[in-house]
Design an enzyme around this catalytic site. Sequence first.
Site, PDB file in Angstrom:
ATOM      1  N   GLU A 164      63.155  49.498  49.505  1.00 18.32           N
ATOM      2  CA  GLU A 164      63.450  48.687  48.325  1.00 18.32           C
ATOM      3  C   GLU A 164      64.583  49.283  47.498  1.00 18.32           C
ATOM      4  O   GLU A 164      65.347  48.550  46.864  1.00 18.32           O
ATOM      5  CB  GLU A 164      62.196  48.528  47.464  1.00 18.32           C
ATOM      6  N   LYS A 203      58.924  39.577  41.284  1.00 17.46           N
ATOM      7  CA  LYS A 203      59.662  39.965  42.484  1.00 17.46           C
ATOM      8  C   LYS A 203      59.529  38.819  43.472  1.00 17.46           C
ATOM      9  O   LYS A 203      58.419  38.437  43.863  1.00 17.46           O
ATOM     10  CB  LYS A 203      59.103  41.257  43.085  1.00 17.46           C
TER      11      LYS A 203
END
Length: 118
Positions: free
Chosen positions: A21, A98
């Site tokens: 990420e 997200k």
Amino acid sequence: MGIIRVTNINVYAYHGCLVEESKIGSEYRVDVAVKADLQPSAVSDNLQETVDYVHVNRIVKEEMAIRSALLEHVAKRILDRIFKEIVIAEEATVEVSKINPPIGGNVEMVTIEMTQKR
């Protein structure tokens, strides 16, 4: 009392606990609602007496650019800046989502919501 909402601020950022990420990043959606006394600006028509949504948008984009492991940490930083920089803010709610999180399933988004009062 009134509410200024800035909805669906789209940002690309690098938050998360996984190493991947921090490298590839992800799309995020941020929604902000700020409660304040809007009567003075309703009468005066003066931007200095209200919650400037351009300012709110800038706070969100600047804080989203700082990497964090947890979305809660990002939301708290956004709330702290709102209360530091927007003196008429009495309460604020921030939602950080997200989009397509890497959680091993078909999930549109995950969202954390935090509210803070002065």
